[in-house]
Design an enzyme around this catalytic site. Structure first.
Site, PDB file in Angstrom:
ATOM      1  CB  CYS A  97      -9.734   4.618   0.097  1.00 48.56           C
ATOM      2  SG  CYS A  97      -8.101   5.110   0.710  1.00 48.56           S
ATOM      3  CB  THR A  98      -6.854  -0.084   1.935  1.00 46.07           C
ATOM      4  OG1 THR A  98      -5.725   0.710   1.533  1.00 46.07           O
ATOM      5  CG2 THR A  98      -7.231  -1.015   0.802  1.00 46.07           C
ATOM      6  CG  HIS A  99      -5.338   5.132   4.010  1.00 43.65           C
ATOM      7  ND1 HIS A  99      -4.797   4.536   2.894  1.00 43.65           N
ATOM      8  CD2 HIS A  99      -4.289   5.698   4.678  1.00 43.65           C
ATOM      9  CE1 HIS A  99      -3.486   4.739   2.889  1.00 43.65           C
ATOM     10  NE2 HIS A  99      -3.157   5.446   3.957  1.00 43.65           N
ATOM     11  CD  GLU A 120      -0.394   7.144   5.353  1.00 46.60           C
ATOM     12  OE1 GLU A 120       0.780   7.220   5.726  1.00 46.60           O
ATOM     13  OE2 GLU A 120      -0.965   6.058   5.116  1.00 46.60           O
ATOM     14  CE1 TYR A 179       2.661   6.002  -3.448  1.00 47.31           C
ATOM     15  CE2 TYR A 179       1.746   4.122  -4.627  1.00 47.31           C
ATOM     16  CZ  TYR A 179       2.799   4.720  -3.970  1.00 47.31           C
ATOM     17  OH  TYR A 179       3.994   4.053  -3.840  1.00 47.31           O
ATOM     18  N   GLY A 180      -3.258   9.041  -3.958  1.00 48.02           N
ATOM     19  CA  GLY A 180      -4.604   9.320  -4.484  1.00 48.02           C
ATOM     20  C   GLY A 180      -4.759  10.592  -5.283  1.00 48.02           C
ATOM     21  CB  CYS A 225      -3.126   0.555  -2.626  1.00 55.06           C
ATOM     22  SG  CYS A 225      -3.169   2.294  -3.106  1.00 55.06           S
ATOM     23  CG  ASN A 226      -9.541   0.613  -3.194  1.00 52.13           C
ATOM     24  OD1 ASN A 226     -10.413  -0.072  -3.678  1.00 52.13           O
ATOM     25  ND2 ASN A 226      -9.222   0.530  -1.912  1.00 52.13           N
ATOM     26  CB  THR A 227      -4.809   4.925  -5.490  1.00 51.46           C
ATOM     27  OG1 THR A 227      -5.712   5.454  -4.505  1.00 51.46           O
ATOM     28  CG2 THR A 227      -4.430   6.012  -6.444  1.00 51.46           C
ATOM     29  CG  ASP A 277      -1.856   1.233   1.212  1.00 49.53           C
ATOM     30  OD1 ASP A 277      -2.377   1.565   0.130  1.00 49.53           O
ATOM     31  OD2 ASP A 277      -2.057   1.862   2.269  1.00 49.53           O
ATOM     32  CB  SER A 278       0.176   4.755  -0.886  1.00 46.25           C
ATOM     33  OG  SER A 278      -0.972   4.928  -0.090  1.00 46.25           O
TER      34      SER A 278
END
Ligand code: DGL
Length: 273
Positions: A191-193, A157, A41-42, A72-74, A9-10
């Site tokens: 989004c995994t966040h 983040e 990254y988004g 990561c979806n992005t 993931d980012s």
């Protein structure tokens, strides 16, 4: 020779996916890579997300991973297809890279009754149109509405996701998407966040709306994939271990990751050469 499964993931968001995968498949070894130095990254272009993701994939392949999940979806929206079609045949056709969008989309057919589904994601994921495209292929009767939430990843983040100030930004996008389509009964956290914001998200949504957090669907899909691909499965090592690579500070990563995972964490900082 067997090696850990790679999870990328980012930043920290992929830990929500790793957590569910480890619950479902605790026997495997895992190697997680968070590109915390270059997150988010988004808001980045296709070219940049592809290049960063390609570097991460090469790093995890170098470490021996036979299979990588882009948690990561992005990256799944902007880089997965090119990596699968263009890069993998040149790097190593025996290795695999899978994403998180398809398994999530597969789950929604059974969840929505109104057939109106909302997607919350990064600007990159929403503008890529990947979710509507995938949903259209499997469920052409479903209407899809997207909403980009550019500040949600930075909130996570920076460890601000559970603070009172986050409420304003959460509510803003929930109100906006329901205004666009009040018939939505299923909302995908694309989004995994975002699962880190789930308490606040639920607080501002009517109870009739089903909130879809991707982790358990991705984990179930991976379990199914491994059972259908014994040639990959036998190259995934079993030992139940988990190691972490980050492009930022090890200490910061360990503190944040301990929100999800128990025990002491083995974190190593890497550089992009
Ligand atoms: N967790 C990534 C996703 O699922 C995040 C994004 C970011 O770095 O902006 O899209």
């Amino acid at each position: 020779m067997s090696s850990p499964l790679g999870i990328f993931d980012s930043g920290y968001g992929g830990l929500t996916i790793l957590d569910e995968i480890r619950r479902r498949l605790p026997e495997y070894d895992y190697l997680y890579l968070g590109d915390n130095a270059r997150t988010p990254y988004g808001t980045r272009s296709f070219e940049v997300v592809y290049e960063y993701t390609r570097q991460a994939v090469l790093k995890l392949f170098e470490a021996g991973c036979p299979l990588i999940i882009l948690a990561c979806n992005t990256a799944s929206a902007k880089a997965l297809r090119t990596i699968q079609q263009k890069d993998l045949p040149l790097i190593d056709s025996q290795k695999r890279v899978l994403g998180v969008i398809r398994p999530t989309v597969e789950s929604i057919g059974a969840l929505t009754h109104t057939r109106h589904v909302g997607i919350l994601g990064t600007p990159g994921t929403i503008s890529s149109g990947s979710y509507p495209l995938e949903i259209q292929k499997l469920f052409p009767d479903i209407t899809v509405i997207g909403e980009a939430c550019p500040l949600w990843v930075p909130l996570v983040e920076n460890g601000e996701h559970d603070k009172a100030g986050a409420d304003y930004f959460v509510r803003q996008h929930l109100d906006a998407i329901l205004e666009k389509d009040p018939a939505i009964d299923t909302l995908i956290l694309g989004c995994t966040h975002y699962p880190l914001l789930i308490d606040k998200i639920k607080k501002y949504l009517p109870a009739r709306i089903h909130v879809v957090s991707q982790g358990k669907y991705v984990a179930a899909s991976l379990a199914d994939y491994l059972s259908r691909h014994p040639e990959i499965k036998q190259r995934c090592s079993t030992g139940g271990s988990c190691r972490f690579l980050t492009t930022e500070s090890e200490d910061k990563f360990a503190t944040m990751a301990s929100v999800f995972l128990q025990g002491s964490l083995r974190v190593e900082r890497i550089n992009w050469e």
